[in-house]
Design an enzyme around this catalytic site. Structure first.
Site, mmCIF file in Angstrom:
data_model
loop_
_atom_site.group_PDB
_atom_site.id
_atom_site.type_symbol
_atom_site.label_atom_id
_atom_site.label_comp_id
_atom_site.label_asym_id
_atom_site.label_seq_id
_atom_site.Cartn_x
_atom_site.Cartn_y
_atom_site.Cartn_z
ATOM 1 N N TYR A 1 -4.918 4.533 -4.942
ATOM 2 C CA TYR A 1 -4.731 3.667 -3.443
ATOM 3 C C TYR A 1 -3.281 3.607 -3.350
ATOM 4 O O TYR A 1 -2.569 3.833 -2.313
ATOM 5 C CB TYR A 1 -5.390 2.483 -3.509
ATOM 6 C CG TYR A 1 -5.087 1.497 -2.554
ATOM 7 C CD1 TYR A 1 -5.463 1.667 -1.225
ATOM 8 C CD2 TYR A 1 -4.164 0.609 -2.636
ATOM 9 C CE1 TYR A 1 -5.115 0.851 -0.165
ATOM 10 C CE2 TYR A 1 -3.679 -0.328 -1.310
ATOM 11 C CZ TYR A 1 -4.232 -0.168 -0.402
ATOM 12 O OH TYR A 1 -3.876 -1.112 0.728
ATOM 13 N N GLU B 1 0.865 -3.233 -3.113
ATOM 14 C CA GLU B 1 0.394 -2.287 -4.446
ATOM 15 C C GLU B 1 1.305 -1.189 -4.570
ATOM 16 O O GLU B 1 1.240 -0.777 -5.542
ATOM 17 C CB GLU B 1 -0.977 -1.767 -3.844
ATOM 18 C CG GLU B 1 -2.243 -2.499 -4.140
ATOM 19 C CD GLU B 1 -2.531 -2.596 -5.577
ATOM 20 O OE1 GLU B 1 -2.521 -1.590 -6.411
ATOM 21 O OE2 GLU B 1 -2.622 -3.862 -5.974
ATOM 22 N N THR C 1 1.773 -1.492 1.957
ATOM 23 C CA THR C 1 1.269 -2.717 0.839
ATOM 24 C C THR C 1 2.243 -2.819 -0.361
ATOM 25 O O THR C 1 2.564 -1.972 -0.937
ATOM 26 C CB THR C 1 -0.189 -2.140 0.379
ATOM 27 O OG1 THR C 1 -0.404 -2.938 -0.599
ATOM 28 C CG2 THR C 1 -0.074 -0.732 0.061
ATOM 29 N N LYS D 1 -0.794 5.176 -0.586
ATOM 30 C CA LYS D 1 -0.052 4.514 0.267
ATOM 31 C C LYS D 1 1.583 4.610 0.156
ATOM 32 O O LYS D 1 2.241 4.633 1.266
ATOM 33 C CB LYS D 1 -0.305 2.855 0.169
ATOM 34 C CG LYS D 1 -1.829 2.462 0.578
ATOM 35 C CD LYS D 1 -1.691 2.178 2.029
ATOM 36 C CE LYS D 1 -2.791 1.783 2.732
ATOM 37 N NZ LYS D 1 -2.726 1.394 4.214
HETATM 38 P P1 NAP Z 1 -10.223 -3.312 5.670
HETATM 39 O O1 NAP Z 1 -10.735 -4.754 6.103
HETATM 40 O O2 NAP Z 1 -10.808 -2.602 4.656
HETATM 41 O O3 NAP Z 1 -10.242 -2.546 6.996
HETATM 42 C C1 NAP Z 1 -10.013 -1.085 6.833
HETATM 43 C C2 NAP Z 1 -10.364 -0.550 8.416
HETATM 44 O O4 NAP Z 1 -10.318 0.871 8.139
HETATM 45 C C3 NAP Z 1 -11.768 -0.569 8.726
HETATM 46 O O5 NAP Z 1 -11.805 -0.791 10.223
HETATM 47 C C4 NAP Z 1 -12.627 0.956 8.692
HETATM 48 O O6 NAP Z 1 -13.402 0.995 9.495
HETATM 49 C C5 NAP Z 1 -11.215 1.687 8.868
HETATM 50 N N1 NAP Z 1 -11.265 2.878 8.379
HETATM 51 C C6 NAP Z 1 -11.460 3.274 6.958
HETATM 52 N N2 NAP Z 1 -11.528 4.743 6.911
HETATM 53 C C7 NAP Z 1 -11.332 5.268 8.128
HETATM 54 C C8 NAP Z 1 -11.156 6.575 8.740
HETATM 55 N N3 NAP Z 1 -11.366 7.698 7.946
HETATM 56 N N4 NAP Z 1 -10.976 6.666 9.978
HETATM 57 C C9 NAP Z 1 -10.871 5.545 10.747
HETATM 58 N N5 NAP Z 1 -11.060 4.558 10.391
HETATM 59 C C10 NAP Z 1 -11.425 4.047 9.112
HETATM 60 O O7 NAP Z 1 -8.551 -3.538 5.329
HETATM 61 P P2 NAP Z 1 -7.817 -4.851 6.014
HETATM 62 O O8 NAP Z 1 -7.732 -5.785 4.924
HETATM 63 O O9 NAP Z 1 -7.877 -5.157 7.230
HETATM 64 O O10 NAP Z 1 -6.190 -3.929 5.810
HETATM 65 C C11 NAP Z 1 -5.611 -3.313 7.098
HETATM 66 C C12 NAP Z 1 -4.778 -2.224 6.450
HETATM 67 O O11 NAP Z 1 -3.757 -2.927 5.655
HETATM 68 C C13 NAP Z 1 -5.154 -1.037 5.496
HETATM 69 O O12 NAP Z 1 -4.684 -0.012 5.639
HETATM 70 C C14 NAP Z 1 -4.746 -1.940 4.064
HETATM 71 O O13 NAP Z 1 -4.750 -0.797 3.153
HETATM 72 C C15 NAP Z 1 -3.539 -2.418 4.441
HETATM 73 N N6 NAP Z 1 -2.937 -3.613 3.691
HETATM 74 C C16 NAP Z 1 -3.929 -4.664 3.441
HETATM 75 C C17 NAP Z 1 -3.649 -5.800 2.875
HETATM 76 C C18 NAP Z 1 -4.315 -7.074 2.683
HETATM 77 O O14 NAP Z 1 -4.149 -7.840 1.571
HETATM 78 N N7 NAP Z 1 -5.501 -7.184 3.447
HETATM 79 C C19 NAP Z 1 -2.240 -5.951 2.217
HETATM 80 C C20 NAP Z 1 -1.475 -4.952 2.497
HETATM 81 C C21 NAP Z 1 -1.961 -3.697 3.079
HETATM 82 P P3 NAP Z 1 -15.051 0.823 9.222
HETATM 83 O O15 NAP Z 1 -15.211 -0.570 9.406
HETATM 84 O O16 NAP Z 1 -15.793 1.786 9.981
HETATM 85 O O17 NAP Z 1 -15.246 1.060 7.586
HETATM 86 O O1 G4F Z 2 -8.871 -8.932 -4.176
HETATM 87 P P1 G4F Z 2 -8.301 -7.507 -4.791
HETATM 88 O O2 G4F Z 2 -9.334 -6.611 -5.052
HETATM 89 O O3 G4F Z 2 -7.083 -7.031 -4.058
HETATM 90 P P2 G4F Z 2 -5.957 -6.157 -4.638
HETATM 91 O O4 G4F Z 2 -6.381 -5.140 -5.607
HETATM 92 O O5 G4F Z 2 -4.756 -7.067 -4.841
HETATM 93 O O6 G4F Z 2 -5.716 -5.409 -3.114
HETATM 94 C C1 G4F Z 2 -5.630 -5.768 -1.993
HETATM 95 O O7 G4F Z 2 -4.204 -6.322 -1.816
HETATM 96 C C2 G4F Z 2 -3.252 -5.037 -1.570
HETATM 97 C C3 G4F Z 2 -1.933 -5.692 -1.346
HETATM 98 O O8 G4F Z 2 -1.208 -5.913 -2.770
HETATM 99 C C4 G4F Z 2 -3.849 -4.264 -0.534
HETATM 100 F F1 G4F Z 2 -2.867 -3.292 -0.286
HETATM 101 C C5 G4F Z 2 -5.264 -3.808 -0.696
HETATM 102 O O9 G4F Z 2 -5.759 -3.039 0.458
HETATM 103 C C6 G4F Z 2 -6.271 -5.072 -0.859
HETATM 104 O O10 G4F Z 2 -6.088 -5.682 0.211
HETATM 105 O O11 G4F Z 2 -7.977 -8.048 -6.448
HETATM 106 C C7 G4F Z 2 -7.147 -8.824 -6.720
HETATM 107 C C8 G4F Z 2 -7.159 -9.207 -8.077
HETATM 108 C C9 G4F Z 2 -6.574 -7.825 -9.010
HETATM 109 O O12 G4F Z 2 -5.842 -8.050 -9.901
HETATM 110 C C10 G4F Z 2 -8.121 -7.712 -9.564
HETATM 111 O O13 G4F Z 2 -8.244 -7.082 -10.769
HETATM 112 O O14 G4F Z 2 -8.001 -9.913 -8.699
HETATM 113 C C11 G4F Z 2 -8.339 -9.161 -9.948
HETATM 114 N N1 G4F Z 2 -10.009 -9.317 -9.975
HETATM 115 C C12 G4F Z 2 -10.602 -10.011 -10.894
HETATM 116 N N2 G4F Z 2 -11.932 -9.919 -10.661
HETATM 117 C C13 G4F Z 2 -10.884 -9.022 -8.981
HETATM 118 C C14 G4F Z 2 -12.135 -9.245 -9.451
HETATM 119 N N3 G4F Z 2 -10.964 -8.183 -8.030
HETATM 120 C C15 G4F Z 2 -11.993 -8.025 -7.375
HETATM 121 N N4 G4F Z 2 -11.943 -7.349 -6.195
HETATM 122 N N5 G4F Z 2 -13.318 -8.442 -7.826
HETATM 123 C C16 G4F Z 2 -13.256 -9.045 -8.984
HETATM 124 O O15 G4F Z 2 -14.381 -9.206 -9.509
#
Ligand code: NAP
Ligand code: G4F
Length: 324
Positions: free
Chosen positions: A150, A128, A126, A154
Site C-alpha cells: 500500500y 504510510e 499518506t 501510494k
Molecule cells: P475508505 O473509507 O477505505 O474509502 C475508500 C473509497 O475508495 C471507497 O469509497 C471505495 O468504494 C473507493 N474505491 C476503492 N476502490 C475503488 C476503485 N477501484 N474505483 C473507484 N472507487 C474505489 O478510505 P478513507 O479512510 O476514506 O481514505 C480516503 C483516502 O485517503 C484513501 O485514498 C486513503 O488511502 C487515503 N488516506 C487515508 C487516511 C486515513 O487515515 N483515513 C490517511 C491517509 C491517506 P467502495 O465503498 O465501493 O468500496
Molecule cells: O488502523 P490501522 O489499520 O491503520 P494504518 O495501518 O496505520 O493505516 C491507516 O492510516 C494510514 C495513514 O498513516 C492510511 F494511509 C491508511 O489508508 C489507513 O487509513 O492500523 C494502525 C496500527 C498498525 O500499526 C497496526 O499494526 O494498529 C495496529 N494494529 C494492532 N492490532 C491493528 C490491529 N490494526 C488493525 N487494523 N487491526 C488490528 O487488530
C-alpha cells in the site's frame, strides 16, 4: 460563482465528510462510485446528504470512466480519495492495490491533462509513505521508506502528482495525511475495531478484543477536521504538498485505554494479543509536523484523541443498541 467538485471514493469515510463540507459551501457535488453488488452509501445516509450528491458510475482502473465523469460533471475540482486503503490487505492483493492506488492516480492525471480545462486536483497521499521512520517528527522534507505494498503504491501516486505538476503545470496537490478516524471509519481499522468492541462488551454482546501490535504509535486526528485541509489546498493560487497531522503521537494501547475507561471497563480484562494480526512489516511510529499546513493554509486540528475516541465509542454504543 457556481463551483462543482468530483469526488472519487465518496462512499468512504473521507469522501462522506468532504461531500458534506463542499455541499455546505454551496458546491454541486458529484460522486464517482464503483458498481458494487450491495449498498455502499450508508455513510452518506448517516450524514443526511445521500440525496444531495449526483452519482456517476466508474472505476479508477478504467480511465475512460474517469474522463466521462469529468466531462459529465464539468467539475472544477477533482478530489481523488478512492483507494484500496487497508494496509493489511495490500499484502494479500498487492497487484489490485497498485492498479488502484498507483495507476489510478496516473489515470486521473491523464484525464485532466487530456481534457485541459484547468481542473484542480487533490491526491490523497499518506503518512504510510514515511514507513520506517527515524526518531523525529515527519514533515514534507522527510525521507520516504514505505513498509507495505500500500505504502509503495501510494508513493507512486504521490510522485506522479508532483511530476504532472512540474511537467505540465497542472494544479495538483498532495495531502500527506496522517491517520484520521471518526464514527464513519471502516470496522477493519484499529480505532473503529476497538470502539465497536468496547460498545459490544459494554452491552454484553462480546467478551474479548483480539489485537495485533498494540505498541505501534500513530498520530490520530478527526476526519471531519482533515477534509477541510483538502479543500484549502485546492483554494491556493499555487499547488503544493502538505503534511496534515495533529503533532501528537500515541500507542494503540493508549487509544484502547481511553475507549475502555470511557465506559468504565478495564482493558486488561478483555484484551487478547493475536500473533496472526501482526503485519509482515510494521510502521512502528508516525508523528507528524503540520507546521506548513498551519502557516500556509491556516489549518488547525480541532479534535484531540480523547474526544475523538469518546465520540466514536458513543456512536458505536448507539448503533449496537439500535441493533436490538
Ligand atoms: P475508505 O473509507 O477505505 O474509502 C475508500 C473509497 O475508495 C471507497 O469509497 C471505495 O468504494 C473507493 N474505491 C476503492 N476502490 C475503488 C476503485 N477501484 N474505483 C473507484 N472507487 C474505489 O478510505 P478513507 O479512510 O476514506 O481514505 C480516503 C483516502 O485517503 C484513501 O485514498 C486513503 O488511502 C487515503 N488516506 C487515508 C487516511 C486515513 O487515515 N483515513 C490517511 C491517509 C491517506 P467502495 O465503498 O465501493 O468500496
Ligand atoms: O488502523 P490501522 O489499520 O491503520 P494504518 O495501518 O496505520 O493505516 C491507516 O492510516 C494510514 C495513514 O498513516 C492510511 F494511509 C491508511 O489508508 C489507513 O487509513 O492500523 C494502525 C496500527 C498498525 O500499526 C497496526 O499494526 O494498529 C495496529 N494494529 C494492532 N492490532 C491493528 C490491529 N490494526 C488493525 N487494523 N487491526 C488490528 O487488530
Amino acid at each position: 460563482m457556481n463551483r462543482s467538485a468530483l469526488i472519487t471514493g465518496i462512499t468512504g469515510q473521507d469522501g462522506a465528510y468532504l461531500a458534506q463540507l463542499l455541499l455546505d459551501k454551496g458546491y454541486e457535488v458529484f460522486g464517482f462510485v464503483a458498481r458494487r453488488s450491495s449498498d455502499t452509501r450508508w455513510r452518506l445516509r448517516e450524514l443526511g446528504i445521500d440525496s444531495h450528491v449526483k452519482f456517476i458510475y466508474g472505476d479508477l482502473v478504467d480511465e475512460s470512466s474517469i474522463m466521462r465523469a469529468l466531462k459529465a460533471s464539468r467539475a472544477t475540482e477533482l478530489y481523488n480519495l478512492a483507494a484500496q486503503s487497508f494496509v493489511a490487505t495490500s499484502w494479500d492483493q498487492p497487484v489490485l492495490t497498485a492498479e488502484v492506488d498507483a495507476l489510478g492516480v496516473l489515470k486521473c492525471l491523464e484525464a485532466i491533462r487530456e481534457l485541459d480545462t484547468g481542473v484542480r486536483f487533490y491526491q490523497a497521499s499518506t503518512s504510510e509513505m514515511f514507513g520506517l521512520v527515524r526518531n523525529q517528527q515527519q514533515d514534507e522534507s522527510t525521507v520516504f521508506h514505505p513498509r507495505s505494498p500500500y505504502g509503495v503504491a501510494k508513493l507512486y501516486g504521490y510522485w506522479i502528482t508532483v511530476n504532472y505538476r512540474e511537467s505540465f503545470g497542472l494544479h495538483a496537490s498532495n495531502g500527506i495525511l496522517f491517520n484520521h478516524e471518526s464514527p464513519l471509519r471502516g470496522l477493519e481499522f484499529v480505532t473503529r475495531k476497538v470502539t465497536d468492541a468496547v460498545a459490544r462488551i459494554k452491552l454484553g454482546k462480546q467478551t474479548e478484543l483480539r489485537l495485533g501490535n498494540i505498541d505501534a504509535r500513530r498520530d490520530w486526528g478527526f476526519a471531519g477536521d482533515y477534509v477541510e485541509a483538502m479543500w484549502l489546498m485546492l483554494q491556493q493560487d499555487k499547488s503544493d504538498d502538505y503534511v496534515v497531522a495533529t503533532g501528537e503521537t500515541n500507542t494503540v494501547r493508549d487509544m484502547c485505554r481511553i475507549a475502555f475507561e470511557h465506559v468504565g471497563l478495564n482493558l486488561e480484562d478483555h484484551l487478547v494479543i493475536d500473533s496472526k494480526l501482526f503485519r509482515p512489516a510494521e510502521v512502528d511510529i508516525l508523528h507528524g509536523n503540520p507546521a506548513k499546513a498551519k502557516a500556509c493554509l491556516g489549518w488547525q486540528p480541532k479534535t484531540g484523541l480523547p474526544d475523538l475516541v469518546r465520540m466514536m465509542v458513543d456512536a458505536d454504543i448507539r448503533r449496537v443498541k439500535s441493533e436490538g
